[in-house]
Design an enzyme around this catalytic site. Structure first.
Site, PDB file in Angstrom:
ATOM      1  N   GLY A 139       1.069  -1.358   4.225  1.00  4.13           N
ATOM      2  CA  GLY A 139       1.580  -0.075   3.777  1.00  4.13           C
ATOM      3  C   GLY A 139       2.370   0.655   4.839  1.00  4.13           C
ATOM      4  CG  HIS A 140       1.855   3.081   9.120  1.00  2.00           C
ATOM      5  ND1 HIS A 140       1.787   4.451   9.017  1.00  2.00           N
ATOM      6  CD2 HIS A 140       2.480   2.814  10.294  1.00  2.00           C
ATOM      7  CE1 HIS A 140       2.338   4.993  10.086  1.00  2.00           C
ATOM      8  NE2 HIS A 140       2.765   4.029  10.878  1.00  2.00           N
ATOM      9  NE  ARG A 192       8.624  21.178   0.889  1.00  5.17           N
ATOM     10  CZ  ARG A 192       9.942  21.208   0.887  1.00  5.17           C
ATOM     11  NH1 ARG A 192      10.621  20.364   1.675  1.00  5.17           N
ATOM     12  NH2 ARG A 192      10.596  22.047   0.129  1.00  5.17           N
ATOM     13  CG  HIS A 200      -3.788   9.049   1.747  1.00  2.36           C
ATOM     14  ND1 HIS A 200      -4.773   8.447   0.993  1.00  2.36           N
ATOM     15  CD2 HIS A 200      -4.129   8.836   3.057  1.00  2.36           C
ATOM     16  CE1 HIS A 200      -5.650   7.885   1.795  1.00  2.36           C
ATOM     17  NE2 HIS A 200      -5.308   8.106   3.047  1.00  2.36           N
ATOM     18  CG  HIS A 229      -8.246   3.398   1.296  1.00  3.28           C
ATOM     19  ND1 HIS A 229      -8.560   2.566   2.355  1.00  3.28           N
ATOM     20  CD2 HIS A 229      -9.340   4.155   1.091  1.00  3.28           C
ATOM     21  CE1 HIS A 229      -9.789   2.836   2.762  1.00  3.28           C
ATOM     22  NE2 HIS A 229     -10.279   3.813   2.022  1.00  3.28           N
ATOM     23  CB  THR A 284      -6.372   4.066   9.440  1.00  7.13           C
ATOM     24  OG1 THR A 284      -5.972   2.874   8.751  1.00  7.13           O
ATOM     25  CG2 THR A 284      -6.538   3.768  10.918  1.00  7.13           C
ATOM     26  CD  GLU A 339      -6.998  -1.269   1.088  1.00  7.72           C
ATOM     27  OE1 GLU A 339      -6.474  -2.340   1.447  1.00  7.72           O
ATOM     28  OE2 GLU A 339      -6.863  -0.199   1.726  1.00  7.72           O
ATOM     29  CG  ASN A 344      -1.929   1.093   1.243  1.00  9.57           C
ATOM     30  OD1 ASN A 344      -1.618   2.234   0.897  1.00  9.57           O
ATOM     31  ND2 ASN A 344      -3.142   0.786   1.654  1.00  9.57           N
ATOM     32  CG  HIS A 368      -5.513  -2.135  10.139  1.00 11.29           C
ATOM     33  ND1 HIS A 368      -6.061  -1.119   9.407  1.00 11.29           N
ATOM     34  CD2 HIS A 368      -5.138  -1.590  11.317  1.00 11.29           C
ATOM     35  CE1 HIS A 368      -6.046   0.001  10.112  1.00 11.29           C
ATOM     36  NE2 HIS A 368      -5.477  -0.263  11.273  1.00 11.29           N
ATOM     37  CG  ASP A 369      -1.998  -1.857  13.111  1.00 11.95           C
ATOM     38  OD1 ASP A 369      -1.718  -0.984  12.275  1.00 11.95           O
ATOM     39  OD2 ASP A 369      -2.567  -1.612  14.190  1.00 11.95           O
ATOM     40  NE  ARG A 391      -8.265   6.771   4.286  1.00 10.44           N
ATOM     41  CZ  ARG A 391      -9.005   5.846   4.884  1.00 10.44           C
ATOM     42  NH1 ARG A 391     -10.313   6.043   5.017  1.00 10.44           N
ATOM     43  NH2 ARG A 391      -8.466   4.748   5.365  1.00 10.44           N
TER      44      ARG A 391
END
Length: 237
Positions: free
Chosen positions: A213-214, A18, A50, A43, A100, A70, A7, A190-191, A45
């Site tokens: 991703g994160h 920036r 992002h 994803h 999230t 997503e 992700n 997720h996580d 939104r």
């Protein structure tokens, strides 16, 4: 082997801070594939904080592995994915202002809507995945929509992993078996990270794909993107 979809939302978050084009989201997607990623996830939104809609359109011809988009199936989201036609769309129940994803669908409560969305995706040849928790009855309801896969929401697993990994993974093993029995493929996300991913992968009997991703982008700050992706891939062998 379980596929790794990277992700790249956090890359877009950094770029947008920036207002220019550094880092280049398109180049990062191509590099992720070159470094071994089996897919790219985005994803978009509603506030485009992002990934932006124009990113999704630009990425479509560049992604050569599997493109997974997503999002909550709003009218705008559906117009985008039906135009872009990724390999997979993952339907999530996020509110527009969600930071999230924080829960899966109550599928039975949204059966008519989700069934209609799945039908529309299938009409253009897109695989449909529904973001869910581990309740087997809810997973069975997801199968009734005609979906191809479920994506298991893994934050509860990640939260419990350090204190009791076996207890943490047990509901996911049951959910994976229930999904397979219902004819669904199994994704997860997720996580998930370098500490908990290998154990999760080893325990689940059916796991087609993880979307991360994160954690990957965070680890890349220390390891470099290529090394991070290769370490995550090694957890899935």
């Amino acid at each position: 082997m379980t596929n790794l979809s990277v992700n790249i939302n956090k890359v877009a978050t950094l770029r947008n801070a920036r207002g220019e084009n550094t880092p280049d989201v398109e180049r990062v997607a191509v590099d992720c594939e070159r470094f071994g990623a089996d897919g790219i996830t985005v994803h978009p939104r509603p506030d485009e904080r992002h990934i932006r809609h124009d990113d999704v359109i630009a990425l479509r011809p560049l992604v050569k592995t599997e493109f997974n988009i997503e999002g909550y199936p709003s009218d705008d989201f559906m117009r985008l994915v039906l135009m872009v036609r990724p390999e997979q769309v993952t339907l999530v129940p996020d509110a527009p202002d969600a930071i999230t994803s924080s829960a899966g669908w109550d599928v039975a409560a949204h059966m008519e809507m989700l069934t209609s969305i799945v039908d529309r995706l299938h009409e253009v040849g897109v695989r449909a995945s529904i973001f869910v928790g581990t309740d087997p009855a809810n997973i069975k309801a997801a199968a009734a929509t005609g979906a191809d896969r479920v994506e298991l929401y893994t934050k509860p697993y990640a939260d419990m992993y350090h204190s009791d990994p076996e207890a943490a993974v047990a509901p996911y093993v049951e959910a994976s078996m229930a999904a397979h029995k219902a004819g669904l493929g199994v994704n997860a996300g997720h996580d998930l990270n370098l500490e908990n991913l290998k154990f999760f992968h080893e325990r689940l009997p059916y796991l087609n794909e993880v979307s991360i991703g994160h954690a990957i982008i965070s680890d890349a700050l220390y390891l470099g993107l290529e090394a991070a992706i290769r370490q995550y891939k090694a957890c899935l062998q």
